[in-house]
Design a protein around this motif. Structure first.
Motif, PDB file in Angstrom:
ATOM      1  N   SER A  40       0.870  -1.187   0.000  1.00 14.32           N
ATOM      2  CA  SER A  40       0.000   0.000   0.000  1.00 14.32           C
ATOM      3  C   SER A  40       0.905   1.236   0.000  1.00 14.32           C
ATOM      4  N   PRO A  41       0.401   2.362  -0.521  1.00 14.48           N
ATOM      5  CA  PRO A  41       1.237   3.566  -0.576  1.00 14.48           C
ATOM      6  C   PRO A  41       1.261   4.320   0.762  1.00 14.48           C
ATOM      7  N   GLY A  42       2.201   5.241   0.878  1.00 15.98           N
ATOM      8  CA  GLY A  42       2.195   6.205   1.983  1.00 15.98           C
ATOM      9  C   GLY A  42       2.527   5.644   3.350  1.00 15.98           C
ATOM     10  N   ARG A  43       3.334   4.578   3.391  1.00 16.50           N
ATOM     11  CA  ARG A  43       3.586   3.955   4.708  1.00 16.50           C
ATOM     12  C   ARG A  43       4.421   4.840   5.628  1.00 16.50           C
ATOM     13  N   LYS A  44       5.412   5.532   5.079  1.00 13.41           N
ATOM     14  CA  LYS A  44       6.203   6.410   5.954  1.00 13.41           C
ATOM     15  C   LYS A  44       5.369   7.625   6.370  1.00 13.41           C
ATOM     16  N   PHE A  45       4.555   8.086   5.468  1.00 14.99           N
ATOM     17  CA  PHE A  45       3.637   9.200   5.772  1.00 14.99           C
ATOM     18  C   PHE A  45       2.760   8.808   6.971  1.00 14.99           C
ATOM     19  N   LEU A  46       2.289   7.562   6.971  1.00 13.12           N
ATOM     20  CA  LEU A  46       1.472   7.091   8.096  1.00 13.12           C
ATOM     21  C   LEU A  46       2.286   7.037   9.381  1.00 13.12           C
ATOM     22  N   LEU A  47       3.535   6.571   9.263  1.00 15.31           N
ATOM     23  CA  LEU A  47       4.387   6.510  10.452  1.00 15.31           C
ATOM     24  C   LEU A  47       4.635   7.921  10.992  1.00 15.31           C
ATOM     25  N   ALA A  48       4.844   8.854  10.060  1.00 16.87           N
ATOM     26  CA  ALA A  48       5.091  10.237  10.484  1.00 16.87           C
ATOM     27  C   ALA A  48       3.915  10.754  11.301  1.00 16.87           C
ATOM     28  N   GLY A  49       2.751  10.157  11.107  1.00 22.67           N
ATOM     29  CA  GLY A  49       1.576  10.589  11.860  1.00 22.67           C
ATOM     30  C   GLY A  49       1.429   9.926  13.212  1.00 22.67           C
ATOM     31  N   VAL A  50       2.298   8.955  13.495  1.00 24.89           N
ATOM     32  CA  VAL A  50       2.099   8.208  14.741  1.00 24.89           C
ATOM     33  C   VAL A  50       2.369   9.078  15.978  1.00 24.89           C
ATOM     34  N   GLY A  51       3.473   9.815  15.944  1.00 21.77           N
ATOM     35  CA  GLY A  51       3.781  10.650  17.122  1.00 21.77           C
ATOM     36  C   GLY A  51       3.200  12.048  16.997  1.00 21.77           C
ATOM     37  N   GLY A  52       2.319  12.276  16.015  1.00 22.92           N
ATOM     38  CA  GLY A  52       1.767  13.620  15.786  1.00 22.92           C
ATOM     39  C   GLY A  52       2.264  14.144  14.463  1.00 22.92           C
ATOM     40  N   MET A  53       1.405  14.130  13.447  1.00 21.34           N
ATOM     41  CA  MET A  53       1.838  14.524  12.104  1.00 21.34           C
ATOM     42  C   MET A  53       2.015  16.035  12.002  1.00 21.34           C
ATOM     43  N   ASN A  54       3.246  16.434  11.874  1.00 27.12           N
ATOM     44  CA  ASN A  54       3.592  17.847  11.787  1.00 27.12           C
ATOM     45  C   ASN A  54       3.782  18.169  10.309  1.00 27.12           C
ATOM     46  N   ILE A  55       2.751  18.746   9.708  1.00 29.00           N
ATOM     47  CA  ILE A  55       2.711  18.831   8.243  1.00 29.00           C
ATOM     48  C   ILE A  55       3.428  20.058   7.696  1.00 29.00           C
ATOM     49  N   THR A  56       3.428  21.146   8.472  1.00 26.27           N
ATOM     50  CA  THR A  56       4.174  22.332   8.045  1.00 26.27           C
ATOM     51  C   THR A  56       4.391  23.209   9.278  1.00 26.27           C
ATOM     52  N   HIS A  57       4.851  24.436   9.048  1.00 31.02           N
ATOM     53  CA  HIS A  57       5.162  25.326  10.172  1.00 31.02           C
ATOM     54  C   HIS A  57       4.571  26.699   9.904  1.00 31.02           C
ATOM     55  N   SER A  58       4.195  27.405  10.983  1.00 32.95           N
ATOM     56  CA  SER A  58       3.500  28.690  10.810  1.00 32.95           C
ATOM     57  C   SER A  58       4.433  29.894  10.910  1.00 32.95           C
ATOM     58  N   GLU A  59       5.741  29.672  11.049  1.00 33.62           N
ATOM     59  CA  GLU A  59       6.639  30.824  11.224  1.00 33.62           C
ATOM     60  C   GLU A  59       6.649  31.682   9.947  1.00 33.62           C
ATOM     61  N   PRO A  60       7.144  32.930  10.046  1.00 35.66           N
ATOM     62  CA  PRO A  60       7.161  33.797   8.864  1.00 35.66           C
ATOM     63  C   PRO A  60       7.914  33.135   7.702  1.00 35.66           C
ATOM     64  N   TYR A  61       7.457  33.451   6.488  1.00 29.01           N
ATOM     65  CA  TYR A  61       7.952  32.748   5.302  1.00 29.01           C
ATOM     66  C   TYR A  61       9.477  32.808   5.169  1.00 29.01           C
ATOM     67  N   ALA A  62      10.080  33.972   5.433  1.00 27.28           N
ATOM     68  CA  ALA A  62      11.538  34.096   5.250  1.00 27.28           C
ATOM     69  C   ALA A  62      12.270  33.136   6.188  1.00 27.28           C
ATOM     70  N   ALA A  63      11.786  33.033   7.417  1.00 25.52           N
ATOM     71  CA  ALA A  63      12.416  32.115   8.377  1.00 25.52           C
ATOM     72  C   ALA A  63      12.191  30.677   7.937  1.00 25.52           C
ATOM     73  N   PHE A  64      11.002  30.413   7.418  1.00 27.48           N
ATOM     74  CA  PHE A  64      10.661  29.063   6.959  1.00 27.48           C
ATOM     75  C   PHE A  64      11.630  28.622   5.861  1.00 27.48           C
ATOM     76  N   VAL A  65      11.796  29.464   4.865  1.00 26.07           N
ATOM     77  CA  VAL A  65      12.647  29.105   3.715  1.00 26.07           C
ATOM     78  C   VAL A  65      14.096  28.905   4.171  1.00 26.07           C
ATOM     79  N   ALA A  66      14.523  29.702   5.149  1.00 25.39           N
ATOM     80  CA  ALA A  66      15.919  29.619   5.615  1.00 25.39           C
ATOM     81  C   ALA A  66      16.234  28.261   6.252  1.00 25.39           C
ATOM     82  N   ARG A  67      15.201  27.526   6.656  1.00 21.55           N
ATOM     83  CA  ARG A  67      15.436  26.211   7.289  1.00 21.55           C
ATOM     84  C   ARG A  67      16.058  25.210   6.326  1.00 21.55           C
ATOM     85  N   TYR A  68      16.021  25.511   5.032  1.00 26.61           N
ATOM     86  CA  TYR A  68      16.575  24.555   4.070  1.00 26.61           C
ATOM     87  C   TYR A  68      18.061  24.793   3.818  1.00 26.61           C
TER      88      TYR A  68
END
Ligand SMILES: Cc1cc2nc3c(=O)[nH]c(=O)nc-3n(C[C@H](O)[C@H](O)[C@H](O)COP(=O)(O)OP(=O)(O)OC[C@H]3O[C@@H](n4cnc5c(N)ncnc54)[C@H](O)[C@@H]3O)c2cc1C
Length: 412
Positions: A40-68
């Protein structure tokens, strides 16, 4: 708009990057086959949801992009089309609400991935996605068709263009085992070795610490890779060393230092709410006949795993010297000898190098083959940055594919 009435498009890898690519291609009326090695697809995606699926972040965009970090310039164009707010809107479009946690992280309500994945797969199927599970990609035939190993033997599928979203190399049992690295290299594609990212480290505790405290959380601490830049959070003592969100946040720098120098030092502040002067004053009080452990507990509240760590890391003399003890509470050096193996990591660094791709994420060495997701050579901390970039790269590569098909079908 390209004429997509006839082309057949293939996606290999049904994680968030591949599924998002499928969504974009289906929306343009393409016929899309998605292949995945797992049942079945998405198995790691499902695991990522086990401890609380953190899908994105709400910080300001410039700070967000800098994380990469070093990959920011490559990832920014993906995020400009599908950034953190777009991720949230997309989740809402699947009928699932999101909320912002106290750290600014964004979660779907219920914190789980399963309802989201279920709704998403249903929408994709309704849009016409043809899913082929238990199809392990094996490379290409000399004519360019995709080769798959299946329970019924090898099968070959032709497509007008294909998108690989094969993931990194951690948690191999969920499907992304990194076996594609050798395969793509064999086809002349430049792939940086996969390395653990957001990982724990080996320390080599004494038997006493290991047996008494493996699994013990270290709460309300701060950590630093250099003794100067401190970050607060939590980590966990493991049988062989240390892990947890605070360690993951510093793991790229620590891993790189171990690679360069053979080991790295992680500094812990075991009492970030007390400054050194206060600790010196507290520990300098008369202790009469109290043991040092009792004096430490009574004066500073430090006991249990924190006290044992001090005992583990300090010489007998330093442990009995209240000035040295106070300094060590504020800045305890731990010698890390190796990152934990890739398979245990949250994510992978390394992957298909950007120099091997055009701006639409097509392999220069294999026109018509696009790549997306964690299999590309970037890394990011935890906090929703991984899933956001995987989703955004899936969209970007799918749009790159549509552009390429459009250019091919345009005469001249
Ligand atoms: C424990 C854990 C918790 C996490 N929590 C979070 C989180 O809260 N937030 C966050 O942003 N990120 C999180 N992540 C990271 C996130 O899950 C990944 O970055 C993301 O799933 C990568 O997406 P992807 O589509 O690139 O690859 P994957 O999700 O790994 O999917 C790749 C797919 O390709 C298939 N595949 C691989 N090789 C082949 C082959 N040869 N043939 C056919 N199919 C193949 C696999 O079966 C798999 O389905 C977590 C990861 C872990 C391990």
């Amino acid at each position: 708009m390209p004429d997509l009435s006839s082309p057949r498009l293939a996606i290999v890898g049904g994680g968030p990057a591949g599924l998002m690519a499928a969504e974009v291609l289906l929306a343009q009326g393409a016929a899309v086959d998605l292949y995945d090695a797992m049942p079945s697809p998405g198995r790691k995606f499902l695991l990522a949801g086990v401890g609380g699926m953190n899908i994105t972040h709400s910080e300001p965009y410039a700070a967000f992009v800098a994380r990469y970090g070093a990959s920011m310039a490559h990832i920014r164009p993906w995020l400009e089309r599908f950034g953190p707010q777009a991720v949230r809107d997309w989740v809402h479009g699947l009928g699932i609400d999101t909320f912002v946690g106290s750290s600014g992280r964004v979660f779907p309500v219920e914190m789980k991935a399963a309802p989201l994945l279920r709704a998403w797969l249903q929408r994709l199927r309704e849009a016409g996605l043809v899913l082929h599970v238990r199809h392990r990609f094996q490379g290409w035939t000399p004519q360019g068709a995709l080769r798959f190993a299946t329970p019924d033997g090898e099968t070959v599928h032709s497509a007008d263009a294909c998108l690989l979203a094969l993931g990194g190399g951690s948690w191999a049992k969920l499907g992304s085992d990194g076996a594609w690295v050798g395969l793509l290299r064999g086809h002349g594609i430049d792939v940086a070795a996969l390395r653990p990212a957001n990982c724990g480290f080996d320390i080599g505790w004494s038997e006493v610490l290991r047996s008494r405290f493996a699994g013990a959380p270290l709460k309300s601490v701060a950590a630093s890779p250099d003794g100067e830049n401190w970050r607060r959070g939590e980590c966990v003592i493991t049988a062989g060393g240390i892990e947890g969100s605070l360690v993951y946040a510093l793991s790229a720098a620590l891993r790189d230092r171990i690679e360069a120098e053979g080991s790295a030092t992680l500094y812990l502040d075991l009492a970030p709410d007390r400054d050194l002067a206060r600790l010196r004053g507290e520990l300098g009080r008369p202790r009469a006949s109290a043991s040092i452990a009792n004096h430490l507990r009574r004066q500073t509240g430090i006991e249990g795993v924190k006290a044992s760590l001090l005992r583990e890391c300090l010489s007998r003399d330093d442990f009995q010297d209240m000035g040295r003890l106070a300094e060590s509470i504020k800045c305890l050096p731990l010698r890390l000898t190796a990152p934990r193996p890739l398979d245990e990591a949250i994510s992978s660094a390394g992957g298909v190098r950007f120099a091997a791709l055009d701006p639409g994420l097509m392999l220069l060495a294999r026109p018509g083959v696009f790549c997306a997701g964690e299999m590309l050579d970037w890394e990011a901390p935890t906090g929703g940055y991984l899933l956001t970039a995987c989703l955004a790269s899936g969209r970007h590569a799918a749009e790159g594919m549509l552009d390429w098909l459009g250019r091919r079908s345009t005469p001249g």
